[in-house]
Design an enzyme around this catalytic site. Sequence first.
Site, PDB file in Angstrom:
ATOM      1  N   ILE A 123    -107.570  73.356 -91.058  1.00  0.00           N
ATOM      2  CA  ILE A 123    -108.566  73.964 -91.949  1.00  0.00           C
ATOM      3  C   ILE A 123    -109.825  74.329 -91.170  1.00  0.00           C
ATOM      4  O   ILE A 123    -110.420  75.394 -91.385  1.00  0.00           O
ATOM      5  CB  ILE A 123    -108.913  73.024 -93.129  1.00  0.00           C
ATOM      6  CG1 ILE A 123    -107.629  72.617 -93.881  1.00  0.00           C
ATOM      7  CG2 ILE A 123    -109.882  73.723 -94.092  1.00  0.00           C
ATOM      8  CD1 ILE A 123    -107.869  71.604 -95.000  1.00  0.00           C
TER       9      ILE A 123
ATOM     10  N   THR B  66    -110.968  64.840-100.138  1.00  0.00           N
ATOM     11  CA  THR B  66    -109.635  65.268-100.584  1.00  0.00           C
ATOM     12  C   THR B  66    -109.411  64.881-102.047  1.00  0.00           C
ATOM     13  O   THR B  66    -110.041  63.940-102.551  1.00  0.00           O
ATOM     14  CB  THR B  66    -108.542  64.604 -99.717  1.00  0.00           C
ATOM     15  OG1 THR B  66    -107.261  64.788-100.337  1.00  0.00           O
ATOM     16  CG2 THR B  66    -108.771  63.118 -99.549  1.00  0.00           C
ATOM     17  N   ASP B  67    -108.480  65.576-102.694  1.00  0.00           N
ATOM     18  CA  ASP B  67    -108.091  65.204-104.070  1.00  0.00           C
ATOM     19  C   ASP B  67    -107.415  63.833-104.105  1.00  0.00           C
ATOM     20  O   ASP B  67    -107.309  63.214-105.158  1.00  0.00           O
ATOM     21  CB  ASP B  67    -107.164  66.263-104.689  1.00  0.00           C
ATOM     22  CG  ASP B  67    -105.882  66.529-103.897  1.00  0.00           C
ATOM     23  OD1 ASP B  67    -105.721  65.968-102.792  1.00  0.00           O
ATOM     24  OD2 ASP B  67    -105.059  67.323-104.391  1.00  0.00           O
TER      25      ASP B  67
ATOM     26  N   SER C 258    -109.244  55.623 -96.588  1.00  0.00           N
ATOM     27  CA  SER C 258    -110.199  55.948 -95.517  1.00  0.00           C
ATOM     28  C   SER C 258    -111.023  57.173 -95.899  1.00  0.00           C
ATOM     29  O   SER C 258    -112.216  57.252 -95.600  1.00  0.00           O
ATOM     30  CB  SER C 258    -109.474  56.164 -94.184  1.00  0.00           C
ATOM     31  OG  SER C 258    -108.703  57.355 -94.193  1.00  0.00           O
ATOM     32  N   LYS C 259    -110.404  58.130 -96.590  1.00  0.00           N
ATOM     33  CA  LYS C 259    -111.148  59.323 -97.031  1.00  0.00           C
ATOM     34  C   LYS C 259    -112.123  58.957 -98.154  1.00  0.00           C
ATOM     35  O   LYS C 259    -113.246  59.466 -98.219  1.00  0.00           O
ATOM     36  CB  LYS C 259    -110.185  60.417 -97.500  1.00  0.00           C
ATOM     37  CG  LYS C 259    -109.329  61.035 -96.405  1.00  0.00           C
ATOM     38  CD  LYS C 259    -110.147  61.752 -95.327  1.00  0.00           C
ATOM     39  CE  LYS C 259    -110.832  63.001 -95.868  1.00  0.00           C
ATOM     40  NZ  LYS C 259    -111.554  63.710 -94.761  1.00  0.00           N
TER      41      LYS C 259
ATOM     42  N   TYR D  70    -104.481  56.424 -95.831  1.00  0.00           N
ATOM     43  CA  TYR D  70    -105.236  57.661 -95.590  1.00  0.00           C
ATOM     44  C   TYR D  70    -106.255  57.888 -96.703  1.00  0.00           C
ATOM     45  O   TYR D  70    -107.440  58.131 -96.442  1.00  0.00           O
ATOM     46  CB  TYR D  70    -104.264  58.855 -95.502  1.00  0.00           C
ATOM     47  CG  TYR D  70    -104.934  60.210 -95.680  1.00  0.00           C
ATOM     48  CD1 TYR D  70    -105.729  60.750 -94.673  1.00  0.00           C
ATOM     49  CD2 TYR D  70    -104.773  60.946 -96.861  1.00  0.00           C
ATOM     50  CE1 TYR D  70    -106.359  61.981 -94.832  1.00  0.00           C
ATOM     51  CE2 TYR D  70    -105.384  62.185 -97.030  1.00  0.00           C
ATOM     52  CZ  TYR D  70    -106.174  62.699 -96.014  1.00  0.00           C
ATOM     53  OH  TYR D  70    -106.796  63.915 -96.182  1.00  0.00           O
TER      54      TYR D  70
HETATM   55  P1  NAD Z   1    -105.883  68.421 -88.971  1.00  0.00           P
HETATM   56  O1  NAD Z   1    -105.183  67.122 -88.731  1.00  0.00           O
HETATM   57  O2  NAD Z   1    -105.120  69.687 -88.821  1.00  0.00           O
HETATM   58  O3  NAD Z   1    -107.151  68.542 -87.998  1.00  0.00           O
HETATM   59  C1  NAD Z   1    -108.019  67.466 -87.769  1.00  0.00           C
HETATM   60  C2  NAD Z   1    -108.926  67.857 -86.597  1.00  0.00           C
HETATM   61  O4  NAD Z   1    -109.844  66.790 -86.385  1.00  0.00           O
HETATM   62  C3  NAD Z   1    -108.171  68.066 -85.277  1.00  0.00           C
HETATM   63  O5  NAD Z   1    -108.671  69.199 -84.606  1.00  0.00           O
HETATM   64  C4  NAD Z   1    -108.466  66.796 -84.507  1.00  0.00           C
HETATM   65  O6  NAD Z   1    -108.433  66.980 -83.093  1.00  0.00           O
HETATM   66  C5  NAD Z   1    -109.862  66.476 -85.007  1.00  0.00           C
HETATM   67  N1  NAD Z   1    -110.176  65.047 -84.880  1.00  0.00           N
HETATM   68  C6  NAD Z   1    -109.397  63.991 -85.258  1.00  0.00           C
HETATM   69  N2  NAD Z   1    -110.012  62.836 -84.952  1.00  0.00           N
HETATM   70  C7  NAD Z   1    -111.200  63.175 -84.384  1.00  0.00           C
HETATM   71  C8  NAD Z   1    -112.270  62.423 -83.859  1.00  0.00           C
HETATM   72  N3  NAD Z   1    -112.229  61.069 -83.863  1.00  0.00           N
HETATM   73  N4  NAD Z   1    -113.345  63.085 -83.375  1.00  0.00           N
HETATM   74  C9  NAD Z   1    -113.391  64.441 -83.352  1.00  0.00           C
HETATM   75  N5  NAD Z   1    -112.392  65.209 -83.821  1.00  0.00           N
HETATM   76  C10 NAD Z   1    -111.306  64.577 -84.329  1.00  0.00           C
HETATM   77  O7  NAD Z   1    -106.509  68.287 -90.426  1.00  0.00           O
HETATM   78  P2  NAD Z   1    -106.733  69.428 -91.540  1.00  0.00           P
HETATM   79  O8  NAD Z   1    -105.491  69.536 -92.331  1.00  0.00           O
HETATM   80  O9  NAD Z   1    -107.355  70.619 -90.927  1.00  0.00           O
HETATM   81  O10 NAD Z   1    -107.805  68.685 -92.457  1.00  0.00           O
HETATM   82  C11 NAD Z   1    -109.203  68.866 -92.235  1.00  0.00           C
HETATM   83  C12 NAD Z   1    -109.967  67.999 -93.218  1.00  0.00           C
HETATM   84  O11 NAD Z   1    -109.615  68.356 -94.548  1.00  0.00           O
HETATM   85  C13 NAD Z   1    -109.677  66.517 -93.086  1.00  0.00           C
HETATM   86  O12 NAD Z   1    -110.868  65.819 -93.308  1.00  0.00           O
HETATM   87  C14 NAD Z   1    -108.679  66.245 -94.204  1.00  0.00           C
HETATM   88  O13 NAD Z   1    -108.756  64.898 -94.633  1.00  0.00           O
HETATM   89  C15 NAD Z   1    -109.172  67.216 -95.253  1.00  0.00           C
HETATM   90  N6  NAD Z   1    -108.156  67.701 -96.209  1.00  0.00           N
HETATM   91  C16 NAD Z   1    -107.013  68.295 -95.767  1.00  0.00           C
HETATM   92  C17 NAD Z   1    -106.100  68.808 -96.693  1.00  0.00           C
HETATM   93  C18 NAD Z   1    -104.839  69.507 -96.248  1.00  0.00           C
HETATM   94  O14 NAD Z   1    -104.038  69.901 -97.095  1.00  0.00           O
HETATM   95  N7  NAD Z   1    -104.613  69.733 -94.970  1.00  0.00           N
HETATM   96  C19 NAD Z   1    -106.359  68.697 -98.068  1.00  0.00           C
HETATM   97  C20 NAD Z   1    -107.551  68.068 -98.478  1.00  0.00           C
HETATM   98  C21 NAD Z   1    -108.439  67.588 -97.555  1.00  0.00           C
END
Ligand code: NAD
Length: 347
Positions: free
Chosen positions: A14, A125-126, A153-154, A150
């Site tokens: 994202i 997140t939802d 933690s969120k 997960y």
């Molecule tokens: P992703 O796993 O694709 O990307 C996570 C990114 O964070 C990666 O680039 C990783 O290198 C970086 N990262 C991880 N640990 C780190 C750290 N300690 N320090 C710095 N960078 C770090 O995740 P995503 O799917 O892009 O999700 C992004 C955000 O949106 C997250 O917070 C996730 O909880 C939230 N989210 C995701 C979804 C979904 O459907 N993918 C839905 C709701 C919320």
Amino acid sequence: MMKKVFVAGGAGFIGSNFIRHLMAQRPDAHVVNFDALTYAGNPRNLADVADDTRYAFVHGNVADAAAVAAAMRGCDAVVNFAAESHVDRSIEDAADFMETNLRGAYNVLVAARDLEVERVLHISTDEVYGPATKENPRREDDAFLPRSPYAVSKAAGDMMCHAFAETYGLQVVVARPANNVGPYQYPEKAMPLFVTNALDGQPLPVYGDGLQIRDRLYVEDNVRALLLLLERGERGEAYNIQADNHVSNIDAARTILDVLDKPYDLIQFVEDRAGHDPCYYMDWSKLRALGWQPEHDYTDTIARTARWYAEHRDWWEPIKSGDFRRYYERQYGDRLANARPYAGTSS
Ligand code: NAD
Ligand code: TYD
């Protein structure tokens, strides 16, 4: 107007879509992408903007408070995507989830407070609400009942944002998006895993009976909402983001196979996820009131996503042939050996 935006976790799914959107929509904005490049972070997600003079990459970990503060200096806006994001990995071991999703979120908030950053957007997140149904959708001030490591933690990171808004008056806004789908999603998540397995003629491992339901929010719709919230969200408020594209996992698997013209018997029913949430559902009238609407319905979302992966084998093949194979074997080896075939099912 934002001049310099600190984005944590911008090399993931994202985050990279958000940075691309932000740079296209706000030609004056500069971006600092602060990312630890875990297994999920991939500089290739942003290859098209890497040489732009408005873009800078800093390799760093949000768990390192000093590194966060140093990289954030001079920024007037902050968006925090950095997270361990996969439920199944949190079931195996959640230590990194606590470190990044809670301590990391805290460090980002402390730095933003101390540096007097004007606007902060935190991505939650939802899943913090726990299971919910269409008849009883969750609103932003409803109680949290997270059920996976997960989600816990969120929820902790999300609540810390509220503490910073209330206690220190920080201008922090929380976004709670539903399941995102689209380009650059790491293929451990269900939709890109099913699409890429189907493209390779490999089984689609559907957990349990496949009747669990998820929204399928196209990532481009989500990042439009996120930019809106960064600029116009109110201090201390959370906003649900949902496309109302809810569909069961088995129906999503069938749609993917239809789009790619592959047989349904690639579907395999495998041992369920422990503590599997049956469904999430949110009321998103608060975001609608700011003028946002999703532009992609369910069919369009899945079709675009499937086409993107079909046309970008060069992006996902190196991922699936690397460390991912060890994870895949741990997560799916026994499951697929003991799978129930699709044929003859009434699902
Ligand atoms: P992703 O796993 O694709 O990307 C996570 C990114 O964070 C990666 O680039 C990783 O290198 C970086 N990262 C991880 N640990 C780190 C750290 N300690 N320090 C710095 N960078 C770090 O995740 P995503 O799917 O892009 O999700 C992004 C955000 O949106 C997250 O917070 C996730 O909880 C939230 N989210 C995701 C979804 C979904 O459907 N993918 C839905 C709701 C919320
Ligand atoms: P996922 O993409 O992991 O997102 P989340 O668990 O955060 O919602 O999973 C989406 C849905 O697909 C969820 O109900 C679990 C299910 N699923 C499978 O059936 N098979 C799989 O291999 C995976 C990864 C998920």
